[in-house]
Scaffold this motif. Structure first.
Motif, PDB file in Angstrom:
ATOM      1  N   GLN A  47     -46.091 -79.277   8.105  1.00 43.84           N
ATOM      2  CA  GLN A  47     -45.136 -79.450   6.913  1.00 43.84           C
ATOM      3  C   GLN A  47     -44.263 -80.597   7.227  1.00 43.84           C
ATOM      4  O   GLN A  47     -43.881 -80.970   8.648  1.00 43.84           O
ATOM      5  N   ARG A  58     -33.687 -84.698   4.208  1.00 46.58           N
ATOM      6  CA  ARG A  58     -33.257 -83.813   3.003  1.00 46.58           C
ATOM      7  C   ARG A  58     -33.701 -82.381   3.319  1.00 46.58           C
ATOM      8  O   ARG A  58     -33.076 -81.477   2.544  1.00 46.58           O
ATOM      9  N   THR A  59     -34.804 -82.005   4.098  1.00 43.04           N
ATOM     10  CA  THR A  59     -35.220 -80.716   4.227  1.00 43.04           C
ATOM     11  C   THR A  59     -35.043 -80.240   5.598  1.00 43.04           C
ATOM     12  O   THR A  59     -35.360 -79.163   6.027  1.00 43.04           O
ATOM     13  N   ASP A 114     -33.473 -76.658   6.287  1.00 38.64           N
ATOM     14  CA  ASP A 114     -34.226 -75.558   5.570  1.00 38.64           C
ATOM     15  C   ASP A 114     -35.416 -75.541   6.139  1.00 38.64           C
ATOM     16  O   ASP A 114     -36.430 -74.364   6.038  1.00 38.64           O
ATOM     17  N   PHE A 115     -35.693 -76.092   7.274  1.00 37.49           N
ATOM     18  CA  PHE A 115     -37.225 -75.870   8.142  1.00 37.49           C
ATOM     19  C   PHE A 115     -37.137 -74.738   8.684  1.00 37.49           C
ATOM     20  O   PHE A 115     -36.180 -74.039   9.337  1.00 37.49           O
ATOM     21  N   ALA A 175     -44.045 -84.038   0.071  1.00 38.16           N
ATOM     22  CA  ALA A 175     -42.785 -83.597   0.660  1.00 38.16           C
ATOM     23  C   ALA A 175     -41.630 -84.343   0.388  1.00 38.16           C
ATOM     24  O   ALA A 175     -40.588 -83.469  -0.007  1.00 38.16           O
ATOM     25  N   THR A 235     -45.359 -73.721  -0.923  1.00 34.99           N
ATOM     26  CA  THR A 235     -44.286 -73.475   0.143  1.00 34.99           C
ATOM     27  C   THR A 235     -45.067 -73.298   1.620  1.00 34.99           C
ATOM     28  O   THR A 235     -46.198 -72.634   1.351  1.00 34.99           O
ATOM     29  N   GLY A 285     -40.281 -82.809  -3.369  1.00 35.24           N
ATOM     30  CA  GLY A 285     -39.758 -81.634  -3.570  1.00 35.24           C
ATOM     31  C   GLY A 285     -40.932 -80.667  -4.651  1.00 35.24           C
ATOM     32  O   GLY A 285     -42.030 -80.564  -4.729  1.00 35.24           O
ATOM     33  N   TYR A 337     -41.530 -84.616  11.531  1.00 33.28           N
ATOM     34  CA  TYR A 337     -40.364 -85.354  11.018  1.00 33.28           C
ATOM     35  C   TYR A 337     -40.812 -86.934  10.506  1.00 33.28           C
ATOM     36  O   TYR A 337     -41.090 -87.610  11.099  1.00 33.28           O
ATOM     37  N   VAL A 373     -41.189 -82.827   7.197  1.00 27.10           N
ATOM     38  CA  VAL A 373     -39.934 -82.431   7.129  1.00 27.10           C
ATOM     39  C   VAL A 373     -39.157 -83.901   7.143  1.00 27.10           C
ATOM     40  O   VAL A 373     -39.550 -84.814   7.859  1.00 27.10           O
ATOM     41  N   THR A 374     -37.980 -83.876   6.274  1.00 28.37           N
ATOM     42  CA  THR A 374     -37.328 -85.230   6.173  1.00 28.37           C
ATOM     43  C   THR A 374     -35.944 -84.630   6.382  1.00 28.37           C
ATOM     44  O   THR A 374     -35.498 -83.685   6.300  1.00 28.37           O
TER      45      THR A 374
END
Length: 629
Positions: free
Chosen positions: A441, A446-447, A450-451, A325, A401, A328, A409, A443-444
């Protein structure tokens, strides 16, 4: 429409399968698909190294010919540069890739006890130091790679004269045509005995740099080790930023000579507190380099694959999925170790367990014996594994993806300032989702924006900046479900679409697991799981000792390595799993099963009421199921 759904149930020819000129999918390069073997490089070894690599299906040749980490070659790299150029040219003629090892902030002077010219003797001001002034100088036996009579020192990244020479060596290496520079141990010295809690370095150069950035005196204005102290937190941030910028400069310096060269740091800390302590945080490093090679270890024990219990394997899966994750589209290499003389465990079985666990997570497998980088515990087994990976590389290494994931998180700042509580909650959440066979997934920050899943879990996240809080509120306003465990530093309060569990069920679940996970039952956290309100078009019926993850690779992909029955130091063969089934509301035109190291089998479905059921063959270590609709 064609959907490929994958369930991962975790004489020499010089015609290389991995040609230098091959095309890669957009956003990827050779580092994403590499099969790694390491070799010590002497003056005239290039021909032999490349031939051996091709014979064992190695497509990325690591050569150990350290220039910056040996004081003699740091001063005069001429002979080593010639050897590097020779192996690069030979590898390219054979259609292969090669990358060279260099040290980060460590430097060894050989036979220092007989030599008046050592780095510490000639440049004591370059050395990292404890707050009381003790320099980072070590002798033979401090670590297995330091020979008797040698001098091992750790250098401040702010030692300007050293850094200038170091970057010149990087330029010279890049000019040889080598494909990559592999930077090992770019750390603050905090991992040798007696240095763990030093929070070094307090050398003059570093203290001056911190004062310039913050106006603070690192020797006087910090409460060392006290995470409630705002100034100490600034020191923690500064140390991570320093190592990140050091790697960024290496990357930019190398690419100023050769735009195609790749930089790959080797980092042992992963997601745990060690990352904060040594300052090499892989979450921060991925954006400034081309790939990260993880010599991933955490906690106690030797961490050999032959020694791991099922809980260890699951925790490693959490780490590797986190790295993917963070990365990227970049590559994640794993330099773990399979076996080191364990008399009760077959090295070949341990190697297969390690390879299975890594490729199922989308990471590149690096086989190495013991705690060394070069060689193999069993070359025939490595060749078999690499041959199978080569045939199915798209399944494991094409960009993944998410489908309909539950987001979990990862908060770097919470980890930095309170690792113990956060990591336990974070791990526990991911373990539950793996064992429940739901897609997740990581999630950070940075992302976050876009979640696209329906539910996001914040596992005892205690630190969130204004941008993170704003992003979270935006998700909540869009109708996403937010589930908060432990402390709530995020902003949203309990409501119809926000569930709050002040007593973190994820940490409680992980803390109650035994090493062999014989009492593992995700239903112990039934209330938490119900709060996620997860729905999937594919239900997986399997043991909780089969660790599931799902994603998209040219269609649907679901990964399930099997860790049942593994016993560290006793049994490296997982218990065969029977009765694994997929249940779907709509049928598939074709379902295929690819067992680990095996060949594709067609799976036929049957109708069961309003569902279609596809029963898998017996599952050994793992496999891949492709569903085409």
């Amino acid at each position: 429409m064609r959907l490929a759904c994958v369930l991962s149930l975790c004489g020499l020819s010089l015609v290389a399968a991995f040609a230098v000129s091959r095309d890669f999918p957009a956003g990827q390069n050779w580092t994403n698909y590499v099969r790694i073997g390491a070799y010590g490089l002497q003056k005239n070894d290039a021909e032999k190294i490349v031939a051996d690599a091709i014979a064992s299906k190695v497509s990325g040749i690591e050569i150990d010919n350290d220039i910056t980490g040996r004081y003699q070659s740091f001063l005069d790299p001429t002979e080593k540069l010639k050897a590097i150029r020779a192996v690069a040219e030979r590898a390219h003629r054979a259609g292969n890739r090669a990358f060279v090892y260099i040290a980060g902030t460590e430097c060894i002077t050989a036979k220092a006890d007989q030599n008046p010219h050592t780095l510490a003797k000639e440049h004591p001001d370059w050395l990292q130091r404890k707050i009381a002034g003790e320099p980072a100088i070590f002798g033979g036996g401090t670590a297995f790679w330091i020979a008797k009579g040698d001098e091992d020192v750790w250098i401040s990244p702010y030692a300007g004269e050293w850094r200038k020479i170091y970057m010149e060596r990087v330029r010279q290496i890049a000019a040889t045509g080598i494909d990559g520079i592999y930077i090992d141990i770019p750390y603050w010295m905090t991992h040798f005995d007696g240095w763990e809690d030093s929070w070094a370095s307090f050398d003059d150069f570093t203290v001056a740099a911190f004062r310039k950035k913050t106006g603070l005196d690192a020797r006087r204005d910090l409460k060392l080790g006290d995470f409630s102290d705002a100034n100490f937190r600034r020191w923690v941030d500064f140390r991570i930023e320093t190592i990140t910028e050091f790697l960024r400069e290496i990357d930019q310096t190398a690419k100023s000579v050769n735009a195609e060269i790749k930089t790959i740091p080797e980092i042992y800390p992963g997601i745990e507190e060690e990352a904060t302590r040594v300052g090499a945080d892989v979450y921060s490093l991925y954006p400034v380099v081309d790939a990260v090679a993880h010599e991933y270890e955490f906690g106690s024990g030797d961490h050999m694959a032959s020694s791991r219990a099922p809980l260890d394997w699951f925790r490693y899966q959490v780490g590797m999925h986190s790295f993917r994750a963070f990365a990227g589209g970049k590559a994640t290499w794993i330099l773990n170790y399979s076996w080191d003389g364990d008399a009760k465990v077959d090295a070949r079985e341990a190697m297969q367990n390690l390879a299975m666990s890594q490729v199922m997570a989308g990471a590149n497998f690096w086989d190495a014996p013991g705690h060394s980088m070069a060689g193999s515990n069993d070359l025939a087994t490595r060749t078999k594994i690499f041959s199978w990976i080569e045939r199915h590389e798209a399944t494991f290494y094409r960009l993944r993806t998410p489908l309909k994931p539950v987001g979990v998180y990862f908060s770097p700042r919470t980890r930095d300032y309170g690792a113990r509580e956060f990591i336990s909650s974070y791990r526990g959440c991911l373990l539950l989702l793996m064992q429940r066979h739901w897609e997740f997934q990581v999630v950070t920050p940075r992302t976050l924006a876009d979640f696209s899943g329906d539910t996001l879990v914040l596992p005892d996240v205690r630190e969130m900046g204004p941008d993170e809080q704003a992003g979270l509120m935006k998700l909540a306003a869009s109708g996403k479900r937010i589930v908060i465990t432990g402390q709530n530093a995020s902003g949203p309060q309990a409501s119809a679409n926000v569930a709050v569990f002040p007593d973190c069920p994820c940490r409680k679940y992980e803390g109650g697991l035994d090493a062999n996970m014989e009492n593992a039952d995700p239903e112990q956290a039934a209330e938490f799981l119900a709060a996620l309100r997860h729905k999937s078009d594919v239900e997986i019926v399997a043991s909780p000792l089969v660790a599931t993850s799902r994603a998209m690779v040219d269609g649907k992909v679901q990964l399930l390595p099997n860790f049942s029955g593994l016993r560290g130091g006793v049994n490296p063969v997982p218990t065969v799993q029977k009765g694994i089934a997929l249940r779907m509301r709509t049928g598939a035109t074709r379902v295929e099963f690819l067992p680990f190291l095996g060949e594709v089998q067609v799976i036929r479905g049957e109708r069961d009421g309003d569902q279609f059921v596809y029963r898998l063959p017996e599952l050994g270590r793992g496999g891949v199921v492709s569903i085409k609709k």
